[in-house]
Scaffold this active site. Structure first.
Site, PDB file in Angstrom:
ATOM      1  N   LYS A 153      -0.867 -14.525  -8.067  1.00 35.95           N
ATOM      2  CA  LYS A 153      -2.102 -14.554  -7.257  1.00 35.95           C
ATOM      3  C   LYS A 153      -1.975 -15.974  -6.467  1.00 35.95           C
ATOM      4  O   LYS A 153      -1.515 -16.961  -7.245  1.00 35.95           O
ATOM      5  CB  LYS A 153      -3.422 -14.572  -7.928  1.00 35.95           C
ATOM      6  N   LYS A 179       3.549  -8.600 -12.062  1.00 36.48           N
ATOM      7  CA  LYS A 179       3.261  -7.323 -10.981  1.00 36.48           C
ATOM      8  C   LYS A 179       3.071  -7.811  -9.722  1.00 36.48           C
ATOM      9  O   LYS A 179       2.321  -8.940  -9.306  1.00 36.48           O
ATOM     10  CB  LYS A 179       1.932  -6.679 -11.763  1.00 36.48           C
ATOM     11  N   ASP A 181       1.396  -7.363  -6.087  1.00 39.20           N
ATOM     12  CA  ASP A 181      -0.101  -6.849  -5.754  1.00 39.20           C
ATOM     13  C   ASP A 181       0.098  -5.710  -4.747  1.00 39.20           C
ATOM     14  O   ASP A 181       1.094  -5.420  -4.228  1.00 39.20           O
ATOM     15  CB  ASP A 181      -0.803  -8.001  -5.120  1.00 39.20           C
ATOM     16  N   GLU A 182      -1.077  -5.018  -4.742  1.00 40.45           N
ATOM     17  CA  GLU A 182      -0.740  -3.714  -3.978  1.00 40.45           C
ATOM     18  C   GLU A 182      -0.438  -3.781  -2.690  1.00 40.45           C
ATOM     19  O   GLU A 182       0.026  -2.889  -1.850  1.00 40.45           O
ATOM     20  CB  GLU A 182      -2.289  -2.938  -4.130  1.00 40.45           C
ATOM     21  N   HIS A 271      -0.412   2.253  -8.889  1.00 41.27           N
ATOM     22  CA  HIS A 271      -1.757   1.342  -8.336  1.00 41.27           C
ATOM     23  C   HIS A 271      -2.458   2.427  -7.565  1.00 41.27           C
ATOM     24  O   HIS A 271      -2.133   3.204  -6.900  1.00 41.27           O
ATOM     25  CB  HIS A 271      -1.392   0.334  -7.507  1.00 41.27           C
ATOM     26  N   LYS A 311     -14.599  -6.782 -12.083  1.00 47.06           N
ATOM     27  CA  LYS A 311     -15.207  -7.139 -10.635  1.00 47.06           C
ATOM     28  C   LYS A 311     -15.240  -5.591  -9.923  1.00 47.06           C
ATOM     29  O   LYS A 311     -15.681  -5.732  -8.631  1.00 47.06           O
ATOM     30  CB  LYS A 311     -14.371  -8.047  -9.689  1.00 47.06           C
ATOM     31  N   GLY A 379      -5.949 -13.224 -11.751  1.00 49.18           N
ATOM     32  CA  GLY A 379      -6.813 -14.486 -11.465  1.00 49.18           C
ATOM     33  C   GLY A 379      -7.228 -15.186 -12.854  1.00 49.18           C
ATOM     34  O   GLY A 379      -7.209 -16.365 -12.811  1.00 49.18           O
TER      35      GLY A 379
END
Ligand code: CAP
Ligand code: MG
Length: 431
Positions: A153, A179, A181-182, A271, A311, A379
């Site tokens: 991130k 990983k 991210d998407e 994902h 979240k 995060g």
């Protein structure tokens, strides 16, 4: 005057489903002025053999292939579909039937596909996951604890080398997976080949320094032929996983890639970006439970299933129902959430819990999932006051605390990385 429609022929509340029928549970609301029975007939008709009007030619076979709405309980409806309707081994065709036109009919005000019970004869026409949770644990050398991973991130913007260095820090902090991210694929600032090459070198370094197996979820999401090329490149570099955004690539692309990756010895981390466009509305669309079921049938090895405390939306009940769909040999029914499902010899899939997590929330997530999960904290490690490596270490300490049965506060007394994490985030639940 001849009848103009024949929807009533698709409703029989005395019908008993045949052993090899596919039974689907829907939530439905008829439009104003239409009875539930009329709406139920439209759902069963439009998702099997019917259309809006009576037809002049109707071979006898049609009746045998027609679906039957056979159980109504308030706004919940069960429809049975004869086996002959479905092409074995073709998941896209199943969805075009039970999750196709019916969502757009005027004959429903709202419609949600909750789950479908798949008979053994249909299930056995798919290969399912090639490793299962035990196979993945064996591959990674992790006996009991949850598997751990982190997305680099911010999700987009690092160069391949900056990305890889953060990945290395993640591994040195004790995590198993790094990983993508998407929405990171192969942009100008971080080409896929470059990322694989540098992470391969740092993986070897990290494995030597830690004595642990290290892996990554490389996002190969792209046009299918390109996904194959990228998967091959990853396999040739000695990796054991790739990641596919399974909603945006589509059912058939996922089916192609699970078969292709099987031959390469690559597991797939699924994902689910975009799923909430149709799973979030409790009255219309499709549940994540059913999407997860299709992905176990197609053979992914992990799939995102939510956190309940992070979240992104997803209640505790839905998250634990999802885990049952993926991890059980025989999934038990949960009223209006999932149908019973005998998985036969089809292997299991790791639920991946991710989204707004940090070390302070590890007990909450493990309380829902236990140890049988992939825990993704991103995060929540890169935002640690002392940086990524300490953030990962703090998470591993939180996992240890739960497995030792002690509080995080207690654990933090002798583990400064965890203490720093609790100082920053405490038990904060992000929105
Ligand atoms: C989480 C994440 C994942 C979400 C996906 C993100 O990052 O990388 O994509 O978890 O949602 O981009 O938000 P953080 P889900 O850990 O930093 O939140 O797992 O519900 O499919
Ligand atoms: Mg993400």
């Amino acid at each position: 005057m001849a009848k103009i429609d024949w929807y009533d022929q698709f409703v029989d509340l005395k019908y008993k489903p045949a052993k090899d029928d596919i039974v689907v549970l829907f939530y439905f609301e008829p439009p104003a002025g239409m009875s539930k029975k009329e709406s139920a007939g439209r759902i069963a008709s439009e998702s099997s053999t019917g259309t809006w009007t009576t037809l002049t030619k109707l071979p006898p076979r049609i009746k045998k292939l027609s679906a039957t709405a056979f159980k109504m309980d308030g706004n919940y409806l069960k429809v049975a579909y004869p086996a002959g309707l479905w092409e074995n081994g073709n998941m896209a065709q199943l969805l075009s039937g039970i999750a196709g036109n019916i969502f757009g009919m005027k004959g429903v005000k709202n419609l949600r596909l909750i789950d479908a019970k798949l008979p053994k004869s249909y299930l056995n026409s798919f290969k399912g996951p090639q490793y299962g949770m035990q196979g993945i644990r064996k591959m990674m050398g992790i006996k009991k604890r949850p598997l751990t991973g982190a997305v680099v991130k911010p999700k987009i913007g690092f160069s391949a080398s900056e990305h890889a260095k953060i990945g290395y820090e993640t591994w040195l902090g004790g995590f198993d997976f790094v990983k993508d991210d998407e929405n990171l694929t192969s942009q100008k600032f971080n080409r896929f080949e470059e990322r694989v090459k540098i992470l391969t070198r740092l993986r070897d370094k990290a494995e030597k320094e830690t004595g642990e197996k290290k892996s990554a979820f490389f996002n190969i999401t792209a046009e299918t032929e390109e996904m194959k090329r990228r998967a091959k490149l990853v396999a040739d570099a000695g990796w054991n996983y790739v990641m596919v955004d399974i909603v945006v690539t589509g059912t058939s692309a996922v089916q192609t890639m699970t078969d292709y990756c099987r031959d390469l010895g690559l597991a797939i981390h699924a994902h689910r970006a975009m799923h909430a466009s149709f799973t979030r509305n409790a009255k219309h669309g499709m549940t994540m439970q059913f999407l997860a079921k299709t992905m176990r049938v197609l053979g992914v090895n992990n799939i995102h299933t939510g956190t309940a405390v992070g979240k992104l939306v997803g209640s505790k009940e839905e998250v634990s129902a999802l885990a049952d769909v993926l991890r059980e040999k025989k999934t038990k029914a949960k009223k209006n959430l999932i149908l019973e499902q005998d998985w036969g010899n089809m292997k299991t899939v790791f639920p991946a819990s991710s989204g707004g997590l940090h070390p302070g929330l590890v007990p909450d997530v493990m309380d829902i999932y236990g140890n049988e999960m992939v825990l993704l904290i991103s995060g929540g490690i890169h935002g640690h006051p002392k940086g990524t490596r300490d953030g990962a270490a703090a998470t591993m300490q939180a996992i240890d605390a739960v497995m030792e049965g002690i509080s995080l506060k207690e654990k933090a007394k002798k583990n400064k990385e965890l203490a720093w994490a609790l100082k920053k985030w405490g038990h904060h639940k992000p929105k």
